[in-house]
Design an enzyme around this catalytic site. Structure first.
Site, PDB file in Angstrom:
ATOM      1  N   LYS A 107       3.632 -39.238  18.653  1.00 14.73           N
ATOM      2  CA  LYS A 107       4.880 -39.631  18.004  1.00 14.73           C
ATOM      3  C   LYS A 107       4.717 -39.771  16.483  1.00 14.73           C
ATOM      4  O   LYS A 107       5.698 -39.662  15.747  1.00 14.73           O
ATOM      5  CB  LYS A 107       5.419 -40.928  18.607  1.00 14.73           C
ATOM      6  CG  LYS A 107       5.596 -40.890  20.131  1.00 14.73           C
ATOM      7  CD  LYS A 107       6.337 -39.675  20.611  1.00 14.73           C
ATOM      8  CE  LYS A 107       6.586 -39.586  22.111  1.00 14.73           C
ATOM      9  NZ  LYS A 107       5.425 -39.620  22.992  1.00 14.73           N
ATOM     10  N   TYR A 144       7.554 -41.259  37.132  1.00  9.20           N
ATOM     11  CA  TYR A 144       7.123 -41.604  35.778  1.00  9.20           C
ATOM     12  C   TYR A 144       6.292 -42.882  35.784  1.00  9.20           C
ATOM     13  O   TYR A 144       6.693 -43.886  36.391  1.00  9.20           O
ATOM     14  CB  TYR A 144       8.352 -41.804  34.877  1.00  9.20           C
ATOM     15  CG  TYR A 144       7.973 -42.269  33.486  1.00  9.20           C
ATOM     16  CD1 TYR A 144       7.673 -41.338  32.495  1.00  9.20           C
ATOM     17  CD2 TYR A 144       7.889 -43.614  33.174  1.00  9.20           C
ATOM     18  CE1 TYR A 144       7.295 -41.752  31.232  1.00  9.20           C
ATOM     19  CE2 TYR A 144       7.512 -44.047  31.921  1.00  9.20           C
ATOM     20  CZ  TYR A 144       7.214 -43.103  30.953  1.00  9.20           C
ATOM     21  OH  TYR A 144       6.835 -43.518  29.704  1.00  9.20           O
ATOM     22  N   TYR A 201       0.726 -40.086  30.648  1.00  4.79           N
ATOM     23  CA  TYR A 201       0.960 -38.724  30.142  1.00  4.79           C
ATOM     24  C   TYR A 201      -0.278 -37.837  30.213  1.00  4.79           C
ATOM     25  O   TYR A 201      -0.328 -36.882  30.989  1.00  4.79           O
ATOM     26  CB  TYR A 201       1.429 -38.788  28.679  1.00  4.79           C
ATOM     27  CG  TYR A 201       2.760 -39.447  28.488  1.00  4.79           C
ATOM     28  CD1 TYR A 201       3.943 -38.721  28.595  1.00  4.79           C
ATOM     29  CD2 TYR A 201       2.860 -40.800  28.196  1.00  4.79           C
ATOM     30  CE1 TYR A 201       5.175 -39.320  28.421  1.00  4.79           C
ATOM     31  CE2 TYR A 201       4.089 -41.413  28.021  1.00  4.79           C
ATOM     32  CZ  TYR A 201       5.240 -40.660  28.131  1.00  4.79           C
ATOM     33  OH  TYR A 201       6.458 -41.252  27.968  1.00  4.79           O
TER      34      TYR A 201
HETATM   35  C1  LIG Z   1       5.534 -39.267  24.447  1.00  4.88           C
HETATM   36  C2  LIG Z   1       4.205 -38.823  24.935  1.00  4.88           C
HETATM   37  C3  LIG Z   1       4.024 -37.534  25.470  1.00  4.88           C
HETATM   38  C4  LIG Z   1       5.142 -36.578  25.708  1.00  4.88           C
HETATM   39  O1  LIG Z   1       5.625 -35.991  24.531  1.00  4.88           O
HETATM   40  P1  LIG Z   1       7.164 -35.557  24.468  1.00  4.88           P
HETATM   41  O2  LIG Z   1       7.331 -35.061  23.104  1.00  4.88           O
HETATM   42  O3  LIG Z   1       7.931 -36.825  24.751  1.00  4.88           O
HETATM   43  O4  LIG Z   1       7.393 -34.545  25.510  1.00  4.88           O
HETATM   44  C5  LIG Z   1       2.763 -37.154  25.854  1.00  4.88           C
HETATM   45  N1  LIG Z   1       1.722 -38.001  25.736  1.00  4.88           N
HETATM   46  C6  LIG Z   1       1.857 -39.247  25.249  1.00  4.88           C
HETATM   47  C7  LIG Z   1       0.661 -40.118  25.205  1.00  4.88           C
HETATM   48  C8  LIG Z   1       3.104 -39.700  24.833  1.00  4.88           C
HETATM   49  O5  LIG Z   1       3.228 -40.945  24.358  1.00  4.88           O
END
Ligand SMILES: *Cc1c(COP(=O)(O)O)cnc(C)c1O
Length: 337
Positions: free
Chosen positions: A49, A264, A290
């Site tokens: 992010k 999720y 993730y």
């Molecule tokens: C938000 C996030 C993702 C996914 O990325 P997007 O742009 O939301 O698809 C992947 N890994 C981590 C650790 C994240 O925080």
């Protein structure tokens, strides 16, 4: 591309390293694996992010915002990085959290990212139930603040709009530069996909550069057809914002949703195996929501022969290890086995 046309702040440390994973590659006996360390972007324990926020918070500054609003799941990495980035600008962030996961006890609710959110000075305005229209809830909060004479800037969940996706167009440029510096032919890029900004930005950047490198998103939530539709929609908007010629080819959008498991934020056996393998073979911390799922997908697809010896596969480590602490119970049970 000419990204310098867009307002951008320096919030992270770039370029992030592009490293080999020799032990994992040997262990799996398939393609040669590399990892792009976007977990090391440097902003309050880092993550993907940060790249998006360099553009989003620059836009907030341009609009003379005096408060940031965003939303995410309880253990959102996006929320943590947004609060940290805004803090650097002297801005406070008001946060709405969606209770998407409610089975890992008090630590999930209070440790990990949420502990850091508070330390960084974020204001958790409200916890809302799973399934709430979070974008609408943010708009209502923004209206209330405007009525009080404030100037809120609303950042969507995951920072995923076309402005945020520019961060991953920048990552595509960075990867292509590193690939030529390191004489590394990249055959595939694999990463975890959620709110879609990462994949949309990467694809736009890689396609606008005619790189020909395929990107595979491993979904952490949505089924394949919906996730591909969402990635494509945002990639098309990003393409437009970039002023790229022609149209982005819909056929370049590829998502695999076979590794979501129960949903999720609910790690699967494969997620836990991936966490353990990367930790013990490479000294790298993945995350339970993730990158653990993304890497579980990559490992399984290698075992099924989808990626071959002699190919170079880059996994993008999008961060999130702060979330591990919210999953202490589950990880301890696992370690005891
Ligand atoms: C938000 C996030 C993702 C996914 O990325 P997007 O742009 O939301 O698809 C992947 N890994 C981590 C650790 C994240 O925080």
């Amino acid at each position: 591309m000419h990204l310098a046309r867009f307002p951008r702040l320096a919030l992270g440390q770039f370029p992030t390293p592009l490293e080999a994973l020799p032990n994992l590659s040997r262990y799996l006996g398939g393609p040669t694996l590399y990892i792009k360390r976007d977990d090391n972007t440097g902003l309050a324990s880092g993550g993907n992010k940060t790249r998006k926020l360099e553009f989003l918070l620059a836009d907030a500054v341009r609009q003379e915002a005096d408060v940031i609003i965003t939303q995410g799941a309880t253990q959102s990495n996006h929320v943590r990085q947004t609060i940290a980035g805004a803090a650097k600008l002297g801005l406070k962030t008001q946060v709405l959290l969606e209770t998407r996961v409610d089975k890992f006890g008090e630590e999930y609710q209070r440790s990990g990212n949420i502990l850091l959110d508070n330390l960084l000075g974020g204001t958790i305005v409200e916890h809302l139930p799973a399934g709430t229209d979070m974008q609408l809830a943010m708009e209502n909060l923004a209206d209330n603040l405007r009525a009080q004479g404030r100037r809120p800037y609303v950042i969507p969940g995951g920072g995923s709009n076309a402005i945020g996706a520019l961060g991953y167009v920048a990552c595509a440029e960075e990867l292509l530069y590193q690939s030529s510096q390191q004489r590394l032919r990249i055959d595939h890029i694999v990463h975890a996909t959620g709110s879609t900004g990462t994949q949309a930005g990467l694809l736009s950047g890689l396609e606008a550069s005619n790189s020909g490198i395929p990107v595979l998103g491993i979904s952490v939530r949505a089924p394949k057809a919906r996730q591909e539709e969402n990635v494509y929609a945002l990639a098309a908007r990003t393409w437009q914002l970039l002023g790229a010629r022609g149209e982005l080819d819909r056929a370049r959008v590829a998502v695999n949703s076979d590794y979501v498991g129960e949903g999720y934020g609910l790690p699967t056996a494969g997620t836990l195996e991936a966490l353990r393998l990367l930790a013990r073979l490479e000294g790298i911390l993945l995350d339970p929501v993730y990158t653990g799922k993304g890497m579980a997908g990559l490992i399984d697809l290698i075992r099924k022969g989808q990626f071959k010896q002699g190919e170079n596969v880059v996994f993008i480590h999008t961060g999130g290890s702060a979330g591990l602490f919210g999953y202490r119970q589950l990880l301890e049970q696992q370690a005891a086995q």
